[in-house]
Write an enzyme that holds these catalytic residues in place. Structure first.
Site, PDB file in Angstrom:
ATOM      1  N   ARG A   1      40.369 -14.686  70.845  1.00  0.00           N
ATOM      2  CA  ARG A   1      39.991 -13.985  69.608  1.00  0.00           C
ATOM      3  C   ARG A   1      39.739 -12.506  69.898  1.00  0.00           C
ATOM      4  O   ARG A   1      40.145 -11.627  69.125  1.00  0.00           O
ATOM      5  CB  ARG A   1      38.755 -14.656  69.011  1.00  0.00           C
ATOM      6  CG  ARG A   1      38.138 -13.955  67.804  1.00  0.00           C
ATOM      7  CD  ARG A   1      37.019 -14.836  67.273  1.00  0.00           C
ATOM      8  NE  ARG A   1      36.024 -14.098  66.506  1.00  0.00           N
ATOM      9  CZ  ARG A   1      36.092 -13.886  65.197  1.00  0.00           C
ATOM     10  NH1 ARG A   1      37.123 -14.324  64.507  1.00  0.00           N
ATOM     11  NH2 ARG A   1      35.132 -13.230  64.574  1.00  0.00           N
TER      12      ARG A   1
ATOM     13  N   ARG B   1      37.646 -18.200  65.399  1.00  0.00           N
ATOM     14  CA  ARG B   1      36.624 -18.767  66.269  1.00  0.00           C
ATOM     15  C   ARG B   1      37.023 -20.211  66.557  1.00  0.00           C
ATOM     16  O   ARG B   1      37.661 -20.868  65.733  1.00  0.00           O
ATOM     17  CB  ARG B   1      35.250 -18.736  65.596  1.00  0.00           C
ATOM     18  CG  ARG B   1      34.768 -17.341  65.198  1.00  0.00           C
ATOM     19  CD  ARG B   1      33.445 -17.432  64.433  1.00  0.00           C
ATOM     20  NE  ARG B   1      32.939 -16.113  64.063  1.00  0.00           N
ATOM     21  CZ  ARG B   1      33.203 -15.501  62.912  1.00  0.00           C
ATOM     22  NH1 ARG B   1      33.969 -16.104  62.008  1.00  0.00           N
ATOM     23  NH2 ARG B   1      32.709 -14.306  62.645  1.00  0.00           N
TER      24      ARG B   1
ATOM     25  N   HIS C   1      33.892 -10.660  60.053  1.00  0.00           N
ATOM     26  CA  HIS C   1      32.630 -10.024  60.430  1.00  0.00           C
ATOM     27  C   HIS C   1      31.882  -9.569  59.183  1.00  0.00           C
ATOM     28  O   HIS C   1      32.481  -8.987  58.276  1.00  0.00           O
ATOM     29  CB  HIS C   1      32.883  -8.811  61.332  1.00  0.00           C
ATOM     30  CG  HIS C   1      33.244  -9.175  62.735  1.00  0.00           C
ATOM     31  ND1 HIS C   1      33.853  -8.304  63.600  1.00  0.00           N
ATOM     32  CD2 HIS C   1      33.065 -10.330  63.437  1.00  0.00           C
ATOM     33  CE1 HIS C   1      34.048  -8.900  64.764  1.00  0.00           C
ATOM     34  NE2 HIS C   1      33.577 -10.120  64.686  1.00  0.00           N
TER      35      HIS C   1
ATOM     36  N   TYR D   1      35.059  -2.955  69.088  1.00  0.00           N
ATOM     37  CA  TYR D   1      36.373  -3.065  69.724  1.00  0.00           C
ATOM     38  C   TYR D   1      36.994  -1.699  69.984  1.00  0.00           C
ATOM     39  O   TYR D   1      37.918  -1.585  70.793  1.00  0.00           O
ATOM     40  CB  TYR D   1      37.305  -3.921  68.866  1.00  0.00           C
ATOM     41  CG  TYR D   1      36.942  -5.383  68.884  1.00  0.00           C
ATOM     42  CD1 TYR D   1      37.132  -6.152  70.026  1.00  0.00           C
ATOM     43  CD2 TYR D   1      36.385  -6.001  67.769  1.00  0.00           C
ATOM     44  CE1 TYR D   1      36.782  -7.488  70.062  1.00  0.00           C
ATOM     45  CE2 TYR D   1      36.039  -7.341  67.788  1.00  0.00           C
ATOM     46  CZ  TYR D   1      36.236  -8.078  68.935  1.00  0.00           C
ATOM     47  OH  TYR D   1      35.882  -9.403  68.964  1.00  0.00           O
TER      48      TYR D   1
END
Length: 308
Positions: free
Chosen positions: A243, A150, A266, A275
């Site tokens: 990312r 991030r 996560h 994803y």
């Protein structure tokens, strides 16, 4: 008091804060909220107070409802932005003010649309990074992609977080106040070494313009926008889209979802599993059932009529 509560948000922390703001800040500190979350929540309550020109403790349920309608209909904020505002107000009214009504009932969360992010291909990532001309900006944006960080994590990196012996990057106090390790690409290590030899930063790997402070997220965002203009890519590019590309490219290369979850930091596997909806190689490798249908026999052309 409302104006004072709102106006102090952008002032430095050494200045006097209102008792109400101080109390909310302490409520978040004892719950170990991250600094980014604290600043975000304080800002949201500040905006709420400024909107009505009153101290937020003088506002009630109907004011909250009016403010929600204002955010959605007039400000036209995205659901994610409204979520942040509501989370801050929920905390303020339930914890700091200890209101006897249930904030969750008064402050419903808007439903988030399940939009898929636009993913850059590996070639597009390489082309984009080649358009980042500044050495420091190139190093930090490459880190966002190569390590899947991030932007808030990348700007907080220290030189000691780069472990070239174990070939890992230590991400300290990432989202959710959790440390983790991610892989250190040999190519990234080479880029970081080339960058580090120039300024030899000590406290922060990517120092900002202010002495003793890291580079700001806004500065990285501006560098990203400048490189995007230069690249002439039709797809949008932000530090966070790098990312996203990291996660999808790993998935398409065969990495399992659990490993990607650990790398991304996560909390929930379900977040990472989104994803799977984006990885196009999984879609392209699956045949349509139409291919299983037998091919129809070719229809012969109509016979020419015989006249004699």
């Amino acid at each position: 008091m409302g104006r004072l509560f709102g106006s102090l948000f952008h002032q430095t922390e050494e200045l006097v804060m209102t008792p109400l703001r101080q109390r909310m800040s302490e409520d978040m500190q004892v719950r170990n909220f991250s600094l980014n979350t604290q600043l975000s929540y304080l800002r949201q309550v500040s905006l709420f107070a400024r909107h009505f020109g009153k101290a937020p403790d003088l506002l009630g349920r109907e004011d909250i409802r009016t403010y929600q309608v204002y955010l959605a209909n007039e400000k036209k904020l995205a659901p994610n932005s409204i979520h942040i505002a509501i989370a801050a107000l929920r905390f303020f009214f339930s914890v700091t003010l200890e209101r006897d009504w249930v904030p969750a009932e008064v402050l419903p969360l808007p439903k988030k649309p399940q939009k898929l992010p636009i993913i850059l291909s590996p070639d597009e990532v390489q082309h984009f990074l080649g358009c980042v001309l500044d050495l420091k900006h190139h190093a930090i944006l490459t880190t966002c992609y190569a390590a899947g960080l991030r932007i808030s994590e990348a700007v907080q990196l220290k030189p000691t977080d780069i472990d070239s012996q174990r070939m890992v990057v230590r991400v300290e106090q990432g989202k959710g106040q959790k440390d983790r390790y991610v892989m250190l690409s040999p190519k990234l290590l080479e880029i970081l070494r080339d960058y580090w030899r120039m300024p030899r930063p000590k406290e922060w790997l990517f120092p900002g313009d202010r002495a003793g402070h890291p580079i700001t997220r806004d500065a990285v965002g501006q560098a990203c926008a400048k490189a995007h203009d230069l690249s002439r890519l039709s797809k949008p590019v932000t530090p966070h889209s790098l990312r996203h590309a990291f996660a999808v490219h790993l998935l398409e290369a065969g990495a399992d979802v659990r490993t990607i979850q650990l790398l991304l930091g996560h909390r929930s596997l379900a977040t990472t599993a989104h994803y799977l909806r984006i990885a196009t190689n999984k879609v392209c490798a699956t045949s349509s059932p139409f291919e299983l249908l037998p091919r129809p026999a070719p229809t012969p052309p109509p016979a020419k009529p015989e006249y004699f």
